[in-house]
Design a protein around this motif. Structure first.
Motif, PDB file in Angstrom:
ATOM      1  N   ASP A 152     -11.191  27.493   4.814  1.00 28.95           N
ATOM      2  CA  ASP A 152     -12.336  26.657   5.182  1.00 28.95           C
ATOM      3  C   ASP A 152     -12.300  26.232   6.644  1.00 28.95           C
ATOM      4  N   GLY A 153     -11.279  26.639   7.389  1.00 29.90           N
ATOM      5  CA  GLY A 153     -11.173  26.285   8.799  1.00 29.90           C
ATOM      6  C   GLY A 153     -10.395  25.012   9.075  1.00 29.90           C
ATOM      7  N   ASN A 154      -9.836  24.364   8.041  1.00 30.18           N
ATOM      8  CA  ASN A 154      -9.025  23.167   8.250  1.00 30.18           C
ATOM      9  C   ASN A 154      -7.725  23.545   8.940  1.00 30.18           C
ATOM     10  N   LEU A 155      -7.301  22.717   9.886  1.00 31.86           N
ATOM     11  CA  LEU A 155      -6.028  22.951  10.562  1.00 31.86           C
ATOM     12  C   LEU A 155      -4.866  22.529   9.667  1.00 31.86           C
ATOM     13  N   VAL A 156      -3.857  23.390   9.602  1.00 31.03           N
ATOM     14  CA  VAL A 156      -2.668  23.128   8.803  1.00 31.03           C
ATOM     15  C   VAL A 156      -1.456  23.324   9.700  1.00 31.03           C
ATOM     16  N   ASN A 157      -0.524  22.389   9.631  1.00 33.10           N
ATOM     17  CA  ASN A 157       0.714  22.459  10.402  1.00 33.10           C
ATOM     18  C   ASN A 157       1.884  22.500   9.424  1.00 33.10           C
TER      19      ASN A 157
ATOM     20  N   MET B 242       0.832  -1.171   0.000  1.00 38.01           N
ATOM     21  CA  MET B 242       0.000   0.000   0.000  1.00 38.01           C
ATOM     22  C   MET B 242       0.883   1.244   0.000  1.00 38.01           C
ATOM     23  N   ASP B 243       0.397   2.290  -0.635  1.00 38.14           N
ATOM     24  CA  ASP B 243       1.137   3.539  -0.707  1.00 38.14           C
ATOM     25  C   ASP B 243       0.168   4.689  -0.478  1.00 38.14           C
ATOM     26  N   PHE B 244       0.366   5.437   0.584  1.00 34.32           N
ATOM     27  CA  PHE B 244      -0.466   6.598   0.862  1.00 34.32           C
ATOM     28  C   PHE B 244      -0.087   7.688  -0.120  1.00 34.32           C
ATOM     29  N   VAL B 245      -1.056   8.184  -0.902  1.00 36.13           N
ATOM     30  CA  VAL B 245      -0.719   9.138  -1.954  1.00 36.13           C
ATOM     31  C   VAL B 245      -1.319  10.529  -1.788  1.00 36.13           C
ATOM     32  N   SER B 246      -2.491  10.636  -1.144  1.00 32.52           N
ATOM     33  CA  SER B 246      -3.080  11.969  -1.068  1.00 32.52           C
ATOM     34  C   SER B 246      -4.104  12.087   0.043  1.00 32.52           C
ATOM     35  N   ILE B 247      -4.440  13.335   0.311  1.00 38.53           N
ATOM     36  CA  ILE B 247      -5.567  13.677   1.156  1.00 38.53           C
ATOM     37  C   ILE B 247      -6.396  14.654   0.336  1.00 38.53           C
TER      38      ILE B 247
ATOM     39  N   ALA C 180     -15.883  22.532   4.915  1.00 38.17           N
ATOM     40  CA  ALA C 180     -15.627  23.358   6.100  1.00 38.17           C
ATOM     41  C   ALA C 180     -16.173  22.723   7.368  1.00 38.17           C
ATOM     42  N   ASP C 181     -16.009  21.398   7.493  1.00 34.40           N
ATOM     43  CA  ASP C 181     -16.568  20.679   8.643  1.00 34.40           C
ATOM     44  C   ASP C 181     -15.538  19.764   9.297  1.00 34.40           C
ATOM     45  N   ASN C 182     -14.258  20.058   9.124  1.00 37.17           N
ATOM     46  CA  ASN C 182     -13.199  19.218   9.678  1.00 37.17           C
ATOM     47  C   ASN C 182     -12.903  19.635  11.118  1.00 37.17           C
ATOM     48  N   HIS C 183     -12.991  18.689  12.031  1.00 36.39           N
ATOM     49  CA  HIS C 183     -12.692  18.965  13.436  1.00 36.39           C
ATOM     50  C   HIS C 183     -11.704  17.972  14.021  1.00 36.39           C
ATOM     51  N   SER C 184     -11.026  17.203  13.157  1.00 34.48           N
ATOM     52  CA  SER C 184     -10.135  16.185  13.706  1.00 34.48           C
ATOM     53  C   SER C 184      -8.840  15.968  12.929  1.00 34.48           C
ATOM     54  N   VAL C 185      -8.719  16.470  11.731  1.00 31.74           N
ATOM     55  CA  VAL C 185      -7.547  16.207  10.900  1.00 31.74           C
ATOM     56  C   VAL C 185      -6.675  17.458  10.810  1.00 31.74           C
ATOM     57  N   ILE C 186      -5.365  17.253  10.875  1.00 28.28           N
ATOM     58  CA  ILE C 186      -4.406  18.330  10.668  1.00 28.28           C
ATOM     59  C   ILE C 186      -3.601  17.978   9.416  1.00 28.28           C
ATOM     60  N   ILE C 187      -3.565  18.882   8.456  1.00 28.75           N
ATOM     61  CA  ILE C 187      -2.812  18.690   7.223  1.00 28.75           C
ATOM     62  C   ILE C 187      -1.402  19.213   7.487  1.00 28.75           C
ATOM     63  N   GLU C 188      -0.388  18.366   7.261  1.00 28.96           N
ATOM     64  CA  GLU C 188       0.971  18.735   7.655  1.00 28.96           C
ATOM     65  C   GLU C 188       1.917  18.806   6.465  1.00 28.96           C
TER      66      GLU C 188
END
Length: 132
Positions: free
Chosen positions: A112-117, A1-6, A64-72
């Protein structure tokens, strides 16, 4: 398996793509007016409009409904990036801070309110972990 995107579902694809292009310096590749990708060497950030959701399952995703994922994103110098983002980012959650696991991290919200790190490894162990 290869994780490719979000994938982020948004009600305004052009606005979110423009934000991420400016924030990352990565140009987007557009497939349709409802779908674009920002490709990096290790992963892809896909941005899709709400009209794409029914293609998978109607009502399965809401913008605009993300309350658990952080895009890094790994960056060379998080302090410099923080200075460059001033004026683009309106919601900094945390200024650059060195975390216990060895990364210096900057947390903010996209339009959209998504958390970004954006982070830079600063301890020897963290630097070694992310050396490619």
């Amino acid at each position: 398996m290869d994780f490719v995107s979000i994938r982020i579902i948004t009600s305004n694809v052009a606005r979110l793509v423009e934000f991420y292009e400016k924030a990352t310096g990565v140009p987007a590749t557009w497939a349709t007016e409802d779908f674009a990708e920002l490709r990096t060497p290790s992963a892809t950030l896909a941005i899709a409009g709400t009209r794409t959701v029914p293609l998978f399952a109607p009502g399965s995703a809401h913008p605009a409904d993300n309350h658990s994922v952080i895009i890094e994103f790994l960056v060379d110098d998080v302090d410099r990036v923080h200075a460059n983002l001033t004026g683009l980012v309106s919601d900094f959650v945390n200024k650059p801070t060195t975390m216990p696991w060895g990364n210096r991290a900057l947390l903010f919200r996209d339009p959209d309110g998504n958390l970004v790190n954006f982070f830079t490894p600063v301890t020897p162990a963290a630097i070694e972990k992310f050396t490619r």
